[in-house]
Design a protein around this motif. Sequence first.
Motif, PDB file in Angstrom:
ATOM      1  N   UNK A  44       0.789  -1.155   0.070  1.00  7.09           N
ATOM      2  CA  UNK A  44      -0.090   0.182  -0.042  1.00  7.09           C
ATOM      3  C   UNK A  44       0.592   1.108  -0.058  1.00  7.09           C
ATOM      4  N   UNK A  45       0.494   2.049  -0.893  1.00  6.90           N
ATOM      5  CA  UNK A  45       1.627   3.420  -1.030  1.00  6.90           C
ATOM      6  C   UNK A  45       0.538   4.436  -0.523  1.00  6.90           C
ATOM      7  N   UNK A  46       1.144   5.283   0.413  1.00  9.13           N
ATOM      8  CA  UNK A  46       0.302   6.436   1.052  1.00  9.13           C
ATOM      9  C   UNK A  46       0.285   7.614  -0.094  1.00  9.13           C
ATOM     10  N   UNK A  47      -1.020   8.249  -0.076  1.00 10.11           N
ATOM     11  CA  UNK A  47      -1.438   9.502  -1.096  1.00 10.11           C
ATOM     12  C   UNK A  47      -1.474  10.576  -0.123  1.00 10.11           C
ATOM     13  N   UNK A  59      -3.006   3.508  -2.019  1.00  6.94           N
ATOM     14  CA  UNK A  59      -2.864   2.789  -3.242  1.00  6.94           C
ATOM     15  C   UNK A  59      -2.531   1.441  -3.194  1.00  6.94           C
ATOM     16  N   UNK A  60      -3.451   0.622  -3.614  1.00  3.15           N
ATOM     17  CA  UNK A  60      -3.092  -1.078  -3.489  1.00  3.15           C
ATOM     18  C   UNK A  60      -2.287  -1.517  -4.710  1.00  3.15           C
ATOM     19  N   UNK A  61      -1.174  -1.967  -4.394  1.00  2.48           N
ATOM     20  CA  UNK A  61      -0.388  -2.483  -5.283  1.00  2.48           C
ATOM     21  C   UNK A  61       0.232  -3.801  -5.215  1.00  2.48           C
ATOM     22  N   UNK A 241       1.440  11.255  -9.471  1.00  2.00           N
ATOM     23  CA  UNK A 241       2.239  10.232  -9.037  1.00  2.00           C
ATOM     24  C   UNK A 241       3.490  10.105  -9.547  1.00  2.00           C
ATOM     25  N   UNK A 242       4.566   9.549  -8.568  1.00  2.00           N
ATOM     26  CA  UNK A 242       5.723   9.529  -8.950  1.00  2.00           C
ATOM     27  C   UNK A 242       6.574  10.619  -8.193  1.00  2.00           C
ATOM     28  N   UNK A 243       5.950  11.272  -7.252  1.00  2.00           N
ATOM     29  CA  UNK A 243       6.663  12.781  -6.776  1.00  2.00           C
ATOM     30  C   UNK A 243       8.161  12.161  -5.979  1.00  2.00           C
ATOM     31  N   UNK A 244       9.051  12.378  -6.300  1.00  2.00           N
ATOM     32  CA  UNK A 244      10.327  11.885  -5.904  1.00  2.00           C
ATOM     33  C   UNK A 244      11.429  12.992  -5.219  1.00  2.00           C
ATOM     34  N   UNK A 262       4.251   9.458  -3.959  1.00  2.00           N
ATOM     35  CA  UNK A 262       5.523   9.264  -4.528  1.00  2.00           C
ATOM     36  C   UNK A 262       6.625   8.742  -3.470  1.00  2.00           C
ATOM     37  N   UNK A 263       7.886   8.189  -3.932  1.00  2.00           N
ATOM     38  CA  UNK A 263       8.746   8.012  -2.934  1.00  2.00           C
ATOM     39  C   UNK A 263       9.264   8.803  -1.904  1.00  2.00           C
TER      40      UNK A 263
END
Length: 289
Positions: A44-47, A59-61, A241-244, A262-263
């Motif tokens: 799961x990635x936090x937003x 987001x479930x991945x 998405x993909x904010x690094x 993002x990471x």
Amino acid sequence: RAKEFKRSGFLHYRPEHSRRAHTRLALEVQLRRAIERQQLIVYYQPQYDLVTEQVASVEALVRWHHPQRGLIPPGEFVPIAEESDLIIEIGSWVLREACRQAMAWHKAGYPLLRISINVSARQLLRPEFVSEVAAILHSSGLPANWLELEITEGVMLDDPIYAARQIDQLRQLGIRIALDDFGTGYSSLAYLRQLRLDALKIDQAFVRAIDEQSNMVTNSRALLRAIINLAHSLGLAVIAEGVETPEQRSALISMGCDILQGYLFAHPLPADEVWPTILRLQNGRAPAD
Ligand code: C2E
Ligand code: MG
Ligand code: MG
Ligand code: MG
């Protein structure tokens, strides 16, 4: 693939073709077994919601815990699964598992998090899909407005009218619909006209371009700003998405983006690391209920 065969008119025999086909077939067999043996896991990635300054959703991945090869990312097996009905099984499992997990966190005393789940065209276009999702919500106890489904433009390539109808029915249940990877396809704008959506996810490619060293940067930024304004004028929330990097974060904030993923904030995490990470991200601040 049949498509490649059609395009080239005839197939040249090359040993590497059959080797690749063999590897692919082997992977398909193993993947089928993986589902039965419960080797799939959801990360799961936090937003991060810029308005509330809290993690509002995850987001479930899916990942595949392969006994020999270790953790395999979805890029290596989802496309293969999408060529057969395997993706239906995987997709249903992810839906059930992620909804169950969302309620498990809640039962453990945490506030509810919205859960975002990727849905393949093949899944969405099945007539049974809407009632299946309704049944999963019912049995897990997750209220419909805490579920968001991410679709890609693939759904529009196959059957745009039916896709729009399925989306409308899901929204009538109270489920949110986000368009994933926005801006990478050929006619993203046409989809905005044809589909009723709740959110747009801007593809990583746009975010990456923000601080690249090239003279296209001004173009990219102008385009990004235009996309965000367009989405807002259509009443859609904008997720990047993909904010690094901190530079990307501040540029997206100044452009009025609503949610960042993002990471820079967090990687996709196993379920037990999600809340500890969220609490750290929110700097010890109590999450709003
Ligand atoms: P997606 O839905 O666009 O997911 C975003 C991908 O970007 C994820 O890759 C995520 O780990 C990665 N990502 C997040 N933040 C960053 C960042 O800051 N930098 C970079 N470079 N990457 C970042 P992942 O987990 O490998 O998933 C790849 C794709 O696989 C997903 O793209 C989605 O299309 C598909 N997928 C994953 N899980 C499922 C699933 O359950 N069902 C279906 N149908 N597709 C899935
Ligand atoms: Mg996604
Ligand atoms: Mg995406
Ligand atoms: Mg993607």
